[in-house]
Design an enzyme around this catalytic site. Sequence first.
Site, PDB file in Angstrom:
ATOM      1  N   ASP A 248      -4.116   6.879   5.684  1.00 19.37           N
ATOM      2  CA  ASP A 248      -3.166   6.342   6.888  1.00 19.37           C
ATOM      3  C   ASP A 248      -2.594   6.160   7.875  1.00 19.37           C
ATOM      4  OD1 ASP A 248      -2.108   3.836   6.333  1.00 19.37           O
ATOM      5  OD2 ASP A 248      -0.211   3.998   4.389  1.00 19.37           O
ATOM      6  N   SER A 365       8.024   1.936   6.038  1.00 20.40           N
ATOM      7  CA  SER A 365       5.947   2.673   5.738  1.00 20.40           C
ATOM      8  C   SER A 365       5.833   2.894   6.900  1.00 20.40           C
ATOM      9  CB  SER A 365       5.269   0.932   5.079  1.00 20.40           C
ATOM     10  OG  SER A 365       5.470   0.995   4.295  1.00 20.40           O
TER      11      SER A 365
END
Length: 700
Positions: A248, A365
């Site tokens: 990610d 995030s």
Amino acid sequence: MKYLLFAVLIISTLLSSANAANHSPLLISKPKIVGGEVANKDSWPWMSALVFTFSDTDSDLNVAGTQYQSEPFSYSPAGQASANMVDCGLGDKVCTLATNKICLIARGDIDFSDKAMNCQAAGGIGAIIYNNVSGVINGTLGEDFSGNIPVIAISQNDGIILLNNLDNIATISLTIKQQLAQNASCGASFIGDKWLLTAAHCVEDANIEFLKVNIGEFDLSDGANNAKAIKQIYLHPEYDEGSAFNNDIALIELVESIDNASVKLLDNSSSTQLAMAKSPATVIGWGNVNAYGPNDEQPDNSQPNQLRQVELYLLSNDECKNKLAQAHGELNNTTFTPDQVGITDSMICAEFFGDVQKGSCQGDSGGPLVVNTNQGWQQIGIVSYGVGCANAAFPDVYARVGHFTEWINNITQGIAIEASYDFAITPQDRSQITLLTVTNNSEFTANLRFELFSDNFDTHGFSLNTDDCTLLTAKHSCQIQVNFDAKLVGKQKVRIDITTVAADIPTSQSYISAQAVAANSDIESQLSNGSADFRWYSGGDQPWQLDNTEPAIISGIIGEDQQSAVLLTFSGAGSLSFDWSVFSEENPDAADEPFGVLSLIIDEQQINFITGEVAYTKVTIDDLAEGKHQITWLYQKDGGTREGQDKASLKNVIFTPLITPPAGEPISAPSEQITNKSSGGASYFILCLLVMLTLKRRQV
């Protein structure tokens, strides 16, 4: 919220699927800061925010002296209106009693813009649209909205109150501020020159025409004018949301180099040593500040304007796996092994000690996890996902920066290529072409070679034309042509490898995916309605089937993380109408993250989608231009969804050619046009300008 399965943990679709009932075992959310403190303004000069900038609008609603919470619809005209209210129902037709009044309209399966125009057409001077679920609507009228009355949104409860107070005077006010505002979606870190690191899930569907980066940001309430334009985004080619956000990580390339302090990246060996020692680490971001557990309802948005930080402690991957296995086992009253929780070598975990809940949460995030070493602050991780927020039993999970050192260098100092490309679903025996950009970020001219590879050494109809990229000078770009000839039905995937004559110039890879679907004569007979020009195709994990109860078709019986597609091809200018329905589990907590969804894709552009329980609804697509058209209806299910009938249906597909009138006669206007601004509780709008993000100032 994201839920994981035992083997296939999370899927990444165009719509970022999620699921809530009949829960699959592992619950995941994309994180934010909890239990921390306001950061020192000058401590993190390389900290960055991914933002959308816009002209901010204030809305105000006062009825009989009582103030109500409201939100402006984007693209609503500014202005003020004061009058009695009139109940206009769903706003699906001209509200005949609205002359010189304010229309009170319920949310439903009609575009917000159509509701507003039906109010204005009757002489209404303003519109209030109330929700059909909890909370205030966050919607858009669309950039092509031609009305001139102010339009605001309120909650379902307030709408019910106002329905009982129609005789009172309501005053609407919409004011556009002069100062540019910004909406932060994720964090990022500046690593030097023109490069930033963030999480792949933050930017996988981003539109770089509108997404910008604000480097050295501290307070989101100002500084929007400092946001920088993005040139390119490079997702890791093996990023896989279906494996719990494995790999990610993404690189953002700015249009121009920036003279700004940058953060140093920690190598993988040091990361492992610090994790084994349970070293302290600090996570930074603008995420929510309220904790909640895996079974708790997500609290209201609490993202702050000012940057916050919190100290956690690193865990080794083995410790993290064991902790998560125990926590998920207790949560689901079953047994989990450490290998089932989805922690890979590309990740690193952190947790808090003591009674005060701490951690990252929604909005954090992509931001950095940093450690203080003898070389100063260095970045060890990127905020990726977590279970709930600041829950002691579930450590937060981060992308491990040191694991990606080679990939980062290959992109920033070598030959960079777009990490992946997915061709649109293609009818068998047809072909598609795309161009991929290749950039030489090294200091040397490179002689380049390109090769295609697949797992079984068969390129399955893929081919390359690289004539324009054989010799690429330093700091320049070129394009290669990728061809897909859909001979073989099914899903295909190949890898493009780049090599250079000079071995000291690093290179990167790109993964290309495509899917061919077969012609379907049964559907052609069922739905062509006498049109000899219609050609129908179907496929995916399961093709669509005939509905034997009426002249309709239904999606194939598919499982979790699967899809069923039906395609129509034809030529000509005119309008296309059809009836569609869907019965799937809908996500009551996030309209833009549906669990089961039926999407409409016209000539490779997603136009709309419906989710939940939607009975047959007629749709008309006007103004199809001359030429070839491909209409795709795609039914997709997320991982773990088992509620409802889990099917989509389609019938009454009719194409009406455009008839050119004799000279001097006007062309009659179409009666209805589908847009991407649907207001229905089950038929949710997609904001094309912001892709997966809305124009909310603060976002959950």
